[in-house]
Design a protein around this motif. Structure first.
Motif, PDB file in Angstrom:
ATOM      1  N   ASN A  77      -7.672   0.614  10.348  1.00  0.00           N
ATOM      2  CA  ASN A  77      -7.203  -0.734  10.679  1.00  0.00           C
ATOM      3  C   ASN A  77      -6.150  -1.236   9.692  1.00  0.00           C
ATOM      4  O   ASN A  77      -5.303  -2.047  10.043  1.00  0.00           O
ATOM      5  CB  ASN A  77      -8.377  -1.711  10.737  1.00  0.00           C
ATOM      6  CG  ASN A  77      -9.281  -1.446  11.921  1.00  0.00           C
ATOM      7  OD1 ASN A  77      -8.880  -0.834  12.908  1.00  0.00           O
ATOM      8  ND2 ASN A  77     -10.514  -1.877  11.818  1.00  0.00           N
ATOM      9  N   ALA A  78      -6.197  -0.752   8.447  1.00  0.00           N
ATOM     10  CA  ALA A  78      -5.255  -1.195   7.412  1.00  0.00           C
ATOM     11  C   ALA A  78      -4.001  -0.323   7.333  1.00  0.00           C
ATOM     12  O   ALA A  78      -3.106  -0.616   6.542  1.00  0.00           O
ATOM     13  CB  ALA A  78      -5.955  -1.201   6.062  1.00  0.00           C
ATOM     14  N   ALA A  79      -3.920   0.701   8.150  1.00  0.00           N
ATOM     15  CA  ALA A  79      -2.863   1.707   8.011  1.00  0.00           C
ATOM     16  C   ALA A  79      -1.448   1.148   8.126  1.00  0.00           C
ATOM     17  O   ALA A  79      -0.525   1.683   7.513  1.00  0.00           O
ATOM     18  CB  ALA A  79      -3.068   2.816   9.045  1.00  0.00           C
ATOM     19  N   LYS A  80      -1.259   0.092   8.858  1.00  0.00           N
ATOM     20  CA  LYS A  80       0.094  -0.459   9.037  1.00  0.00           C
ATOM     21  C   LYS A  80       0.406  -1.588   8.064  1.00  0.00           C
ATOM     22  O   LYS A  80       1.477  -2.179   8.129  1.00  0.00           O
ATOM     23  CB  LYS A  80       0.272  -0.934  10.476  1.00  0.00           C
ATOM     24  CG  LYS A  80       0.276   0.226  11.442  1.00  0.00           C
ATOM     25  CD  LYS A  80       0.613  -0.186  12.832  1.00  0.00           C
ATOM     26  CE  LYS A  80       0.795   1.093  13.621  1.00  0.00           C
ATOM     27  NZ  LYS A  80       0.410   1.112  14.927  1.00  0.00           N
ATOM     28  N   LEU A  81      -0.513  -1.861   7.166  1.00  0.00           N
ATOM     29  CA  LEU A  81      -0.316  -2.943   6.210  1.00  0.00           C
ATOM     30  C   LEU A  81       0.370  -2.424   4.948  1.00  0.00           C
ATOM     31  O   LEU A  81       0.317  -1.231   4.655  1.00  0.00           O
ATOM     32  CB  LEU A  81      -1.666  -3.571   5.851  1.00  0.00           C
ATOM     33  CG  LEU A  81      -2.395  -4.244   7.009  1.00  0.00           C
ATOM     34  CD1 LEU A  81      -3.787  -4.690   6.581  1.00  0.00           C
ATOM     35  CD2 LEU A  81      -1.593  -5.428   7.521  1.00  0.00           C
ATOM     36  N   PRO A  82       0.984  -3.313   4.187  1.00  0.00           N
ATOM     37  CA  PRO A  82       1.656  -2.894   2.956  1.00  0.00           C
ATOM     38  C   PRO A  82       0.643  -2.651   1.834  1.00  0.00           C
ATOM     39  O   PRO A  82       0.493  -3.452   0.906  1.00  0.00           O
ATOM     40  CB  PRO A  82       2.584  -4.076   2.639  1.00  0.00           C
ATOM     41  CG  PRO A  82       1.887  -5.258   3.224  1.00  0.00           C
ATOM     42  CD  PRO A  82       1.209  -4.740   4.466  1.00  0.00           C
ATOM     43  N   MET A  83      -0.101  -1.535   1.968  1.00  0.00           N
ATOM     44  CA  MET A  83      -1.118  -1.218   0.973  1.00  0.00           C
ATOM     45  C   MET A  83      -1.385   0.272   0.907  1.00  0.00           C
ATOM     46  O   MET A  83      -1.169   0.987   1.880  1.00  0.00           O
ATOM     47  CB  MET A  83      -2.427  -1.968   1.239  1.00  0.00           C
ATOM     48  CG  MET A  83      -3.145  -1.578   2.508  1.00  0.00           C
ATOM     49  SD  MET A  83      -4.677  -2.520   2.792  1.00  0.00           S
ATOM     50  CE  MET A  83      -5.804  -1.728   1.674  1.00  0.00           C
ATOM     51  N   SER A  84      -1.807   0.711  -0.257  1.00  0.00           N
ATOM     52  CA  SER A  84      -2.262   2.084  -0.477  1.00  0.00           C
ATOM     53  C   SER A  84      -3.660   2.026  -1.062  1.00  0.00           C
ATOM     54  O   SER A  84      -4.022   1.062  -1.739  1.00  0.00           O
ATOM     55  CB  SER A  84      -1.349   2.818  -1.460  1.00  0.00           C
ATOM     56  OG  SER A  84      -0.084   3.027  -0.911  1.00  0.00           O
ATOM     57  N   ILE A  85      -4.432   3.088  -0.803  1.00  0.00           N
ATOM     58  CA  ILE A  85      -5.787   3.179  -1.332  1.00  0.00           C
ATOM     59  C   ILE A  85      -5.880   4.470  -2.133  1.00  0.00           C
ATOM     60  O   ILE A  85      -5.576   5.542  -1.619  1.00  0.00           O
ATOM     61  CB  ILE A  85      -6.827   3.178  -0.197  1.00  0.00           C
ATOM     62  CG1 ILE A  85      -6.687   1.911   0.652  1.00  0.00           C
ATOM     63  CG2 ILE A  85      -8.243   3.310  -0.765  1.00  0.00           C
ATOM     64  CD1 ILE A  85      -7.438   1.959   1.965  1.00  0.00           C
ATOM     65  N   ILE A  86      -6.294   4.334  -3.383  1.00  0.00           N
ATOM     66  CA  ILE A  86      -6.481   5.482  -4.261  1.00  0.00           C
ATOM     67  C   ILE A  86      -7.956   5.532  -4.629  1.00  0.00           C
ATOM     68  O   ILE A  86      -8.509   4.546  -5.125  1.00  0.00           O
ATOM     69  CB  ILE A  86      -5.627   5.362  -5.534  1.00  0.00           C
ATOM     70  CG1 ILE A  86      -4.151   5.234  -5.173  1.00  0.00           C
ATOM     71  CG2 ILE A  86      -5.879   6.554  -6.463  1.00  0.00           C
ATOM     72  CD1 ILE A  86      -3.271   4.808  -6.333  1.00  0.00           C
ATOM     73  N   ILE A  87      -8.603   6.678  -4.374  1.00  0.00           N
ATOM     74  CA  ILE A  87     -10.016   6.840  -4.687  1.00  0.00           C
ATOM     75  C   ILE A  87     -10.145   7.921  -5.754  1.00  0.00           C
ATOM     76  O   ILE A  87      -9.657   9.036  -5.575  1.00  0.00           O
ATOM     77  CB  ILE A  87     -10.831   7.227  -3.436  1.00  0.00           C
ATOM     78  CG1 ILE A  87     -10.672   6.153  -2.353  1.00  0.00           C
ATOM     79  CG2 ILE A  87     -12.303   7.423  -3.794  1.00  0.00           C
ATOM     80  CD1 ILE A  87     -11.249   6.544  -1.007  1.00  0.00           C
TER      81      ILE A  87
END
Length: 113
Positions: A77-87
């Motif tokens: 759902n967040a894929a098109k938002l201006p964000m990255s996720i680092i785990i």
């Protein structure tokens, strides 16, 4: 950064400062639910779609994800938002590929796979 009402960090220096501070205050334990924090950052990112801000969510975990289906849905759902996720996985937990399955290395991540 430890401030639930304003959790943002400014730049790499802010991230490092928050990390150092949290090492002294946070005790890691389960369950390990990522979806709530992904959704929280996504809500913030959704309010700034003009390109003026970009959000980076850094998750440091010592356990395997407890809410994998919800986490996948939140990421998709967040894929098109201006964000990255680092785990980043730390400690002795068995990170048996489940966390890395979130990366979409074989193509676009989907909710069902």
């Amino acid at each position: 950064n430890g401030d639930a009402s304003n959790p943002a960090c400014r730049g790499i220096a802010g991230v490092l400062e928050a990390y150092q501070r949290s090492l002294r205050r946070v005790q890691l334990y389960g369950p390990t639910n990522f979806a709530p924090v992904v959704n929280h950052v996504a809500r913030s990112a959704a309010t700034v779609l003009d390109g003026s801000q970009y959000f980076v969510l850094l998750i440091i975990t010592d356990g395997v994800i407890s809410d994998m289906a919800q986490t996948k849905e939140a990421i998709v759902n967040a894929a098109k938002l201006p964000m990255s996720i680092i785990i980043v996985g730390v400690g002795q937990a068995e990170f048996d590929g489940k966390v890395w399955g979130l990366g979409g290395a074989r193509g676009r991540l989907g909710i069902s796979g």
